[in-house]
Structures are given as structure tokens and as C-alpha cells.
Motif scaffolding. Sequence first.
Motif, PDB file in Angstrom:
ATOM      1  N   PRO A 126     -29.800 -39.404  40.373  1.00  0.00           N
ATOM      2  CA  PRO A 126     -29.240 -38.731  41.553  1.00  0.00           C
ATOM      3  C   PRO A 126     -29.453 -37.226  41.554  1.00  0.00           C
ATOM      4  O   PRO A 126     -29.647 -36.623  42.619  1.00  0.00           O
ATOM      5  CB  PRO A 126     -27.746 -39.086  41.484  1.00  0.00           C
ATOM      6  CG  PRO A 126     -27.706 -40.378  40.742  1.00  0.00           C
ATOM      7  CD  PRO A 126     -28.795 -40.253  39.716  1.00  0.00           C
ATOM      8  N   PHE A 164     -34.674 -42.944  46.460  1.00  0.00           N
ATOM      9  CA  PHE A 164     -33.246 -42.794  46.761  1.00  0.00           C
ATOM     10  C   PHE A 164     -33.036 -41.756  47.855  1.00  0.00           C
ATOM     11  O   PHE A 164     -32.297 -41.994  48.822  1.00  0.00           O
ATOM     12  CB  PHE A 164     -32.503 -42.401  45.490  1.00  0.00           C
ATOM     13  CG  PHE A 164     -31.016 -42.224  45.653  1.00  0.00           C
ATOM     14  CD1 PHE A 164     -30.262 -43.108  46.411  1.00  0.00           C
ATOM     15  CD2 PHE A 164     -30.361 -41.167  45.027  1.00  0.00           C
ATOM     16  CE1 PHE A 164     -28.890 -42.948  46.555  1.00  0.00           C
ATOM     17  CE2 PHE A 164     -28.999 -40.997  45.165  1.00  0.00           C
ATOM     18  CZ  PHE A 164     -28.246 -41.890  45.930  1.00  0.00           C
ATOM     19  N   SER A 167     -34.170 -42.944  51.248  1.00  0.00           N
ATOM     20  CA  SER A 167     -33.319 -43.994  51.821  1.00  0.00           C
ATOM     21  C   SER A 167     -32.145 -43.423  52.595  1.00  0.00           C
ATOM     22  O   SER A 167     -31.525 -44.139  53.396  1.00  0.00           O
ATOM     23  CB  SER A 167     -32.800 -44.911  50.706  1.00  0.00           C
ATOM     24  OG  SER A 167     -31.790 -44.273  49.925  1.00  0.00           O
ATOM     25  N   TYR A 215     -22.384 -42.617  40.324  1.00  0.00           N
ATOM     26  CA  TYR A 215     -22.975 -43.640  41.176  1.00  0.00           C
ATOM     27  C   TYR A 215     -23.005 -44.975  40.435  1.00  0.00           C
ATOM     28  O   TYR A 215     -23.273 -45.016  39.227  1.00  0.00           O
ATOM     29  CB  TYR A 215     -24.428 -43.292  41.557  1.00  0.00           C
ATOM     30  CG  TYR A 215     -24.562 -42.202  42.583  1.00  0.00           C
ATOM     31  CD1 TYR A 215     -24.659 -42.507  43.936  1.00  0.00           C
ATOM     32  CD2 TYR A 215     -24.614 -40.866  42.191  1.00  0.00           C
ATOM     33  CE1 TYR A 215     -24.804 -41.506  44.884  1.00  0.00           C
ATOM     34  CE2 TYR A 215     -24.748 -39.857  43.135  1.00  0.00           C
ATOM     35  CZ  TYR A 215     -24.848 -40.189  44.474  1.00  0.00           C
ATOM     36  OH  TYR A 215     -24.986 -39.191  45.406  1.00  0.00           O
ATOM     37  N   ILE A 220     -28.280 -46.919  43.480  1.00  0.00           N
ATOM     38  CA  ILE A 220     -29.449 -46.055  43.295  1.00  0.00           C
ATOM     39  C   ILE A 220     -30.673 -46.824  42.820  1.00  0.00           C
ATOM     40  O   ILE A 220     -31.726 -46.225  42.600  1.00  0.00           O
ATOM     41  CB  ILE A 220     -29.143 -44.900  42.315  1.00  0.00           C
ATOM     42  CG1 ILE A 220     -28.794 -45.429  40.931  1.00  0.00           C
ATOM     43  CG2 ILE A 220     -28.025 -44.023  42.853  1.00  0.00           C
ATOM     44  CD1 ILE A 220     -28.613 -44.351  39.869  1.00  0.00           C
ATOM     45  N   THR A 225     -32.711 -49.365  47.209  1.00  0.00           N
ATOM     46  CA  THR A 225     -32.863 -48.216  48.112  1.00  0.00           C
ATOM     47  C   THR A 225     -34.089 -48.343  49.000  1.00  0.00           C
ATOM     48  O   THR A 225     -34.087 -47.880  50.145  1.00  0.00           O
ATOM     49  CB  THR A 225     -32.925 -46.894  47.323  1.00  0.00           C
ATOM     50  OG1 THR A 225     -34.040 -46.922  46.417  1.00  0.00           O
ATOM     51  CG2 THR A 225     -31.639 -46.664  46.536  1.00  0.00           C
TER      52      THR A 225
END
Length: 296
Positions: A126, A164, A167, A215, A220, A225
Amino acid sequence: MNSTLLSILATVFTLMALLMLIHRALLLGFRAPRVIEQGSPDDFDLVHSEIAIQTQRGKKLFAWWIPSTTPDSAMAPTIILLHGWGSNSELMLPLATPFPQSGLNVLLLDARDHGRSDSDNFSSLPRFAEDVAAGIEWIKSQPDIVSKRIVLLGHSVGAGAVLFEASKRDDIAAVISLAAFAHPEWMMRRYLNRFWFPTLFIPRILRYVEWMIGYRFEAIAPMNTVCSIQCPVLLVHGTADTTVPISDALAIRDNCSTNSLELLLIEGADHESVDKIEEHAEQLVAFLVRVGVVTS
């Protein structure tokens, strides 16, 4: 203070100390090795400038900006290249070389804790994605870049990060994913199994890592994603990749039905074979031509 209360307090303090020890061990165990760039785009005869980009938590990213060699680079789309775990922008330079002459500007980013970017307390998929987002916003803020069409290309963890980030957005023209793992939990289990962790502890470690990064892995995981990405996606994977087996690429491809998802297999390429992928650069450019990002 009676003996029962003392016993409870001792147990609590012991558990807290154990959690702190596990936390520090995880931070150390999963810390990305920092490799500083020794070369530059000059080594590839690429005109460039060094820039600093503000990202989350007050940190700054090091990046190279390589303008398109077409007559009007301001009108050219931009491709953001993001390296993988423990890598840097220099190691992605061979992949960057075909894009300027194909009509794209190139932004090569160092994620936090990598290359010449600022340090942070830990790295994660992330956070790689946050740094991609910072690069996107930097491009959009530049008055001399007229075209805001943006392509994302990432390798390994960087591939998971660009998937990610894409998305969550509707302003990305295309995504190229190199050697992405299908699911972080699969990847971490493969990693932990190398150290003969007791099976009982692994699920607890995984849940703790989820808590630490903020997360759930399901949220993720590239195989999930990719289903929410609105633009065309090209998955690239080496047939000799033992770090992330080819079955991960097939799982990403097969987990959701989308007409804009393609898979390119590179024969004999392993996880770090940027050079072999570079040999197929014309297929990456052809994908961008096919989906209308650049003209042939």
C-alpha cells in the motif's frame, strides 16, 4: 497488592514485551535492502532531470523525468515506472529506454526506503501505491505537461502496487504488470516457509502484518484488485520465475472476467530478468499502441 494481581500484571507485561519483540523482528525481517543508484539515464543517452516529489507522511521521493523524444513532449502521454522490493529506478532504466522514442514521457520513481528516496518506518505494497499516487499527482500538477494520459508499469511488489492504485482510479490509460504475485498471503507463506516457522505461528504473523500495514490481504491482492481496474491491463511473467511462479499470473488472469486483460509470457525469464523483458520491449509498446495510448 496481592499475588494474583501481581501474576496478572506480570503476564500482561510479558505479553506486551513479546509483542514488541515480534513487531521489531517483523520490521527488521521484512525491511527492504536499500540499493543506491550508481548510474543515471546518461548511461543510456537519455535526456533527463532529477526531481523530488512529496508523498505521504511528509516524505520525499527521488525520481528521474525523461521527456519523450517526439517533437511535442508536452502532448505525449506519461508512463510511470516503479521498481520492486529492494530495487531502485536505475535497475528499471533498461525498460525505460524504448518509451521516449515511442512517444511517451517517463517518470522513474524510487519508493520510500528505496534508492535515494526518504526513509520511513516500514515499506509495504500500500505504501508503494501511495508513492505511485504521488507521482500521478505530480504529473497532473505540471503546467508544461498538457497531456494527462498516464500509464503505470510496476515490477513485483511495484506491480502489485500499480494494480492496487489503478483499481481505485478512473484516470489511468493502461497498466503493465511485471511478475506480480497473485496474493500477498501466498507470497508471505512461501517466504516464511523458507525459515521453517512453526505452522501454528504463521496465521498469527499474517494477521499481525495485516494490522501493521492497515489492510487485509484480500483487499490488496492483485488477483482481486485487477477486477476493479477500468483500463486495459497487460500481465507480463517469466516462465522461469521461481520467486513468483507462473501459476500466480494465471490466477490473476483467471480470477475475474475482463476483456481488457492480456497475458504475455517471457520464455526463460526469471523474477529479476529485466534484461529479458527489455528484449520484448516492442511487445510492451505494441500493447500501448493496440489500446490507443500511443500511435504506431
